[in-house]
Motif scaffolding. Structure first.
Motif, PDB file in Angstrom:
ATOM      1  N   ALA A 145     -34.883  72.009  69.775  1.00  0.00           N
ATOM      2  CA  ALA A 145     -34.567  72.388  71.107  1.00  0.00           C
ATOM      3  C   ALA A 145     -33.751  73.441  70.699  1.00  0.00           C
ATOM      4  CB  ALA A 145     -33.488  71.420  71.771  1.00  0.00           C
ATOM      5  N   LEU A 146     -33.701  74.655  71.758  1.00  0.00           N
ATOM      6  CA  LEU A 146     -32.993  75.569  71.632  1.00  0.00           C
ATOM      7  C   LEU A 146     -31.567  75.323  71.135  1.00  0.00           C
ATOM      8  CD1 LEU A 146     -33.997  77.757  74.891  1.00  0.00           C
ATOM      9  CD2 LEU A 146     -34.345  78.411  72.498  1.00  0.00           C
ATOM     10  N   ASP A 147     -31.056  76.313  70.234  1.00  0.00           N
ATOM     11  CA  ASP A 147     -29.654  75.991  69.633  1.00  0.00           C
ATOM     12  C   ASP A 147     -28.447  76.487  70.452  1.00  0.00           C
ATOM     13  OD1 ASP A 147     -27.711  75.226  68.021  1.00  0.00           O
ATOM     14  OD2 ASP A 147     -28.253  76.610  66.043  1.00  0.00           O
ATOM     15  N   THR A 148     -28.623  76.156  71.715  1.00  0.00           N
ATOM     16  CA  THR A 148     -27.490  76.460  72.640  1.00  0.00           C
ATOM     17  C   THR A 148     -26.943  75.128  73.372  1.00  0.00           C
ATOM     18  OG1 THR A 148     -29.006  76.397  74.605  1.00  0.00           O
ATOM     19  CG2 THR A 148     -28.571  78.624  73.337  1.00  0.00           C
ATOM     20  N   SER A 150     -26.696  73.136  76.350  1.00  0.00           N
ATOM     21  CA  SER A 150     -27.596  73.089  77.571  1.00  0.00           C
ATOM     22  C   SER A 150     -27.583  71.674  78.154  1.00  0.00           C
ATOM     23  CB  SER A 150     -29.045  73.729  77.149  1.00  0.00           C
ATOM     24  OG  SER A 150     -29.624  72.829  76.353  1.00  0.00           O
ATOM     25  N   PRO A 151     -28.377  71.302  79.420  1.00  0.00           N
ATOM     26  CA  PRO A 151     -28.388  70.153  79.709  1.00  0.00           C
ATOM     27  C   PRO A 151     -29.287  69.286  78.788  1.00  0.00           C
ATOM     28  CG  PRO A 151     -28.391  71.816  81.837  1.00  0.00           C
ATOM     29  CD  PRO A 151     -28.560  72.350  80.282  1.00  0.00           C
ATOM     30  N   ALA A 152     -30.464  70.075  78.497  1.00  0.00           N
ATOM     31  CA  ALA A 152     -31.242  69.361  77.585  1.00  0.00           C
ATOM     32  C   ALA A 152     -30.794  68.688  76.031  1.00  0.00           C
ATOM     33  CB  ALA A 152     -32.473  70.246  76.829  1.00  0.00           C
ATOM     34  N   ARG A 153     -29.817  69.476  75.624  1.00  0.00           N
ATOM     35  CA  ARG A 153     -29.028  69.024  74.469  1.00  0.00           C
ATOM     36  C   ARG A 153     -28.048  68.179  74.547  1.00  0.00           C
ATOM     37  NH1 ARG A 153     -27.375  72.823  70.502  1.00  0.00           N
ATOM     38  NH2 ARG A 153     -26.862  71.099  69.388  1.00  0.00           N
ATOM     39  N   THR A 154     -27.298  68.000  76.069  1.00  0.00           N
ATOM     40  CA  THR A 154     -26.600  66.959  76.553  1.00  0.00           C
ATOM     41  C   THR A 154     -27.547  65.544  76.422  1.00  0.00           C
ATOM     42  OG1 THR A 154     -25.137  68.670  77.569  1.00  0.00           O
ATOM     43  CG2 THR A 154     -24.901  66.076  78.240  1.00  0.00           C
ATOM     44  N   LEU A 155     -28.487  65.635  77.274  1.00  0.00           N
ATOM     45  CA  LEU A 155     -29.259  64.663  77.394  1.00  0.00           C
ATOM     46  C   LEU A 155     -29.602  64.035  76.049  1.00  0.00           C
ATOM     47  CD1 LEU A 155     -31.473  62.735  78.828  1.00  0.00           C
ATOM     48  CD2 LEU A 155     -33.008  64.521  78.606  1.00  0.00           C
ATOM     49  N   TYR A 156     -30.284  64.858  75.019  1.00  0.00           N
ATOM     50  CA  TYR A 156     -30.720  64.308  73.702  1.00  0.00           C
ATOM     51  C   TYR A 156     -29.353  63.509  72.827  1.00  0.00           C
ATOM     52  CZ  TYR A 156     -34.694  67.358  74.462  1.00  0.00           C
ATOM     53  OH  TYR A 156     -35.688  68.039  75.342  1.00  0.00           O
ATOM     54  N   HIS A 157     -28.370  64.228  73.064  1.00  0.00           N
ATOM     55  CA  HIS A 157     -27.187  63.851  72.303  1.00  0.00           C
ATOM     56  C   HIS A 157     -26.607  62.398  72.922  1.00  0.00           C
ATOM     57  CE1 HIS A 157     -25.716  67.845  70.670  1.00  0.00           C
ATOM     58  NE2 HIS A 157     -25.843  67.180  69.624  1.00  0.00           N
ATOM     59  N   GLY A 158     -27.035  62.157  74.265  1.00  0.00           N
ATOM     60  CA  GLY A 158     -26.601  61.167  75.077  1.00  0.00           C
ATOM     61  C   GLY A 158     -27.568  59.904  74.752  1.00  0.00           C
ATOM     62  N   LEU A 159     -28.716  60.324  74.406  1.00  0.00           N
ATOM     63  CA  LEU A 159     -29.677  59.410  73.773  1.00  0.00           C
ATOM     64  C   LEU A 159     -29.593  58.977  72.610  1.00  0.00           C
ATOM     65  CD1 LEU A 159     -32.792  60.949  75.696  1.00  0.00           C
ATOM     66  CD2 LEU A 159     -31.621  58.675  76.192  1.00  0.00           C
ATOM     67  N   GLN A 169     -35.262  79.249  62.654  1.00  0.00           N
ATOM     68  CA  GLN A 169     -35.799  80.359  63.266  1.00  0.00           C
ATOM     69  C   GLN A 169     -37.176  80.089  63.182  1.00  0.00           C
ATOM     70  OE1 GLN A 169     -33.804  82.779  64.743  1.00  0.00           O
ATOM     71  NE2 GLN A 169     -35.711  83.174  65.469  1.00  0.00           N
ATOM     72  N   PHE A 170     -37.802  79.860  64.280  1.00  0.00           N
ATOM     73  CA  PHE A 170     -39.343  79.731  64.248  1.00  0.00           C
ATOM     74  C   PHE A 170     -40.054  81.306  64.205  1.00  0.00           C
ATOM     75  CE2 PHE A 170     -38.364  75.541  66.037  1.00  0.00           C
ATOM     76  CZ  PHE A 170     -39.033  74.699  65.177  1.00  0.00           C
ATOM     77  N   VAL A 174     -37.219  84.257  69.563  1.00  0.00           N
ATOM     78  CA  VAL A 174     -36.167  85.176  69.584  1.00  0.00           C
ATOM     79  C   VAL A 174     -34.818  84.265  69.152  1.00  0.00           C
ATOM     80  CG1 VAL A 174     -34.877  86.853  70.905  1.00  0.00           C
ATOM     81  CG2 VAL A 174     -37.152  86.837  71.110  1.00  0.00           C
ATOM     82  N   GLN A 175     -34.783  83.381  69.811  1.00  0.00           N
ATOM     83  CA  GLN A 175     -33.286  82.557  69.763  1.00  0.00           C
ATOM     84  C   GLN A 175     -33.646  81.662  68.884  1.00  0.00           C
ATOM     85  OE1 GLN A 175     -33.198  81.418  74.126  1.00  0.00           O
ATOM     86  NE2 GLN A 175     -31.396  81.598  73.722  1.00  0.00           N
ATOM     87  N   PRO A 176     -32.567  80.949  68.200  1.00  0.00           N
ATOM     88  CA  PRO A 176     -32.566  79.930  67.132  1.00  0.00           C
ATOM     89  C   PRO A 176     -32.745  78.657  67.825  1.00  0.00           C
ATOM     90  CG  PRO A 176     -30.475  80.660  67.197  1.00  0.00           C
ATOM     91  CD  PRO A 176     -31.131  81.669  68.070  1.00  0.00           C
ATOM     92  N   TYR A 177     -33.251  77.555  67.177  1.00  0.00           N
ATOM     93  CA  TYR A 177     -33.257  76.048  67.588  1.00  0.00           C
ATOM     94  C   TYR A 177     -32.552  75.373  66.655  1.00  0.00           C
ATOM     95  CZ  TYR A 177     -37.403  77.124  70.574  1.00  0.00           C
ATOM     96  OH  TYR A 177     -38.056  77.496  71.802  1.00  0.00           O
ATOM     97  N   VAL A 178     -32.417  74.068  67.185  1.00  0.00           N
ATOM     98  CA  VAL A 178     -31.745  72.887  66.305  1.00  0.00           C
ATOM     99  C   VAL A 178     -32.895  71.904  66.231  1.00  0.00           C
ATOM    100  CG1 VAL A 178     -30.501  71.911  68.459  1.00  0.00           C
ATOM    101  CG2 VAL A 178     -29.912  71.427  66.191  1.00  0.00           C
ATOM    102  N   VAL A 179     -32.893  71.251  65.156  1.00  0.00           N
ATOM    103  CA  VAL A 179     -33.580  70.219  64.731  1.00  0.00           C
ATOM    104  C   VAL A 179     -32.683  68.645  64.900  1.00  0.00           C
ATOM    105  CG1 VAL A 179     -35.075  68.678  63.319  1.00  0.00           C
ATOM    106  CG2 VAL A 179     -35.503  71.165  63.271  1.00  0.00           C
ATOM    107  N   MET A 180     -33.168  67.961  65.888  1.00  0.00           N
ATOM    108  CA  MET A 180     -32.266  66.921  66.222  1.00  0.00           C
ATOM    109  C   MET A 180     -33.137  65.535  65.859  1.00  0.00           C
ATOM    110  SD  MET A 180     -30.852  68.142  69.733  1.00  0.00           S
ATOM    111  CE  MET A 180     -29.246  67.083  69.801  1.00  0.00           C
TER     112      MET A 180
END
Length: 189
Positions: A145-148, A150-159, A169-170, A174-180
């Motif tokens: 996911a984008l490494d910011t 965001s609501p998506a990251r909040t969802l993923y953390h909650g799961l 960096q793909f 342009v923006q970096p990502y995080v692997v979860m």
């Protein structure tokens, strides 16, 4: 998607999550992704070929969220990780740097999860990802996911997903990502 005549968002209870023939509905899915993720026509063309190639692979599966009228308003797809696929070759050194390279084995990768903005924040994304991972034979799941914040990251953390490697960096991004990663089944809240 426009608001209803009364000025309210569409009723998410009218959305059904179920199997999706993503190869047959790739254009509908990419239209959702384009709005949700802000893709250009050129990016849509590139992703169309990628989605079709992924869906022809072993173990690939997809779910869609459709309205009563049959309009696709969200989708998720994934597959068992394959160390030879492009995504794995890019994230491997980042995961190895953090001591998390072992996560690539025995993982089901969520390749894409998108919900039309008019249907976001109503549990549809959560329903899509949990239903898909509930069918996975693998004991854990990966995604990027984008490494910011965001609501998506909040969802993923909650799961139950946690950060395994940040600032990934793909090549064309342009923006970096995080692997979860998360152990399956995903947490329910």
């Amino acid at each position: 998607m426009p608001h209803s005549a009364r000025g309210q968002l569409p009723d998410p209870r009218s959305v059904v999550i179920g199997p999706l023939d993503l190869a047959a509905r790739v254009d509908d899915a990419l239209a959702v992704q384009a709005v949700a993720f802000g893709l250009t026509d050129e990016e849509i063309g590139v992703r169309r070929h990628i989605v079709l190639r992924h869906m022809a692979g072993p173990g690939a599966s997809a779910l869609g969220a459709t309205t009563e009228e049959g309009r696709l308003v969200g989708f998720v797809y994934g597959m068992p990780n394959d160390d030879t696929q492009w995504w794995s070759t890019i994230v491997r050194p980042y995961l190895a740097r953090e001591g998390n390279e072992g996560w690539l084995s025995g993982s089901f990768v969520i390749t894409e999860l998108h919900v039309h903005p008019a249907f976001q924040h109503r549990g549809i994304g959560r329903g899509l990802i949990t239903a898909l991972t509930d069918t996975a034979a693998e004991p854990r799941s990966l995604l990027s996911a984008l490494d910011t914040d965001s609501p998506a990251r909040t969802l993923y953390h909650g799961l139950g997903y946690h950060d395994l490697a940040r600032r990934v960096q793909f090549p064309s991004a342009v923006q970096p990502y995080v692997v979860m990663g998360a152990v399956l089944p995903l947490a329910r809240w």
